[in-house]
Scaffold this motif. Sequence first.
Motif, PDB file in Angstrom:
ATOM      1  N   LEU A 129       0.873  -1.167   0.000  1.00 19.31           N
ATOM      2  CA  LEU A 129       0.000   0.000   0.000  1.00 19.31           C
ATOM      3  C   LEU A 129       0.909   1.216   0.000  1.00 19.31           C
ATOM      4  CD1 LEU A 129      -2.666   1.529   0.216  1.00 19.31           C
ATOM      5  CD2 LEU A 129      -2.551   1.210   2.688  1.00 19.31           C
ATOM      6  N   GLU A 153      -6.852   3.065  -4.074  1.00 16.87           N
ATOM      7  CA  GLU A 153      -7.647   2.880  -2.859  1.00 16.87           C
ATOM      8  C   GLU A 153      -8.866   3.779  -2.931  1.00 16.87           C
ATOM      9  OE1 GLU A 153      -6.897   3.237   1.945  1.00 16.87           O
ATOM     10  OE2 GLU A 153      -5.700   4.407   0.590  1.00 16.87           O
ATOM     11  N   THR A 159      -8.236  -1.808   3.013  1.00 22.60           N
ATOM     12  CA  THR A 159      -6.896  -2.122   3.517  1.00 22.60           C
ATOM     13  C   THR A 159      -6.942  -3.304   4.476  1.00 22.60           C
ATOM     14  OG1 THR A 159      -6.273   0.183   3.297  1.00 22.60           O
ATOM     15  CG2 THR A 159      -4.870  -1.172   4.681  1.00 22.60           C
TER      16      THR A 159
END
Length: 179
Positions: A129, A153, A159
């Motif tokens: 990420l 995202e 996440t």
Amino acid sequence: MFKNYSPRLIFGVMAVTCIIISPLFAIFVPMTVPDLFLTDRSYFYIYSFRTNVKIIIAGFVILAAAFALLCWKRQIATYVVSLLLLIGGLVTLYSSTSTYTAINEQVVFKSQLIGSQKMQWDSIERVALEFVPNALGNYKFIDKSGNELIIQEDKSMATSYIYLMASKKNIKFDEYEKK
């Protein structure tokens, strides 16, 4: 009493209406599409709000251009071009419903009507990420041969879901700040 309106007025009003209602559709459609069209609940869906807002506004602008062209001149060539623009605008609006990422036993990134990219969890070596503080980041799925699948995202619970799937499959998960 029935009034005769000119076709120029009707097409002009339709063009202006497309421009006026496009922000309303751009705001509300991305919030409802995942519930209406993405019905396989075994997948976790990431539906990019920003991308789809841009696609919806572009679709309405194309539709407005088609109606404005009919407002300007009505000849065979303008009918053909307007018909092509109408079809293009409707296809663009439909494509906003098919731009998403689905995650389950594989990661599927569907980009409009053109195609999709798939990666099986077995072939993924690591997940990263990459984020900017106080902004959305990008998920990078990197397979064993070095190919990357980058997904933007769009919500924070993605996440935790991706982290859980990666840890379940014993895949390294990194988070780092974008430089």
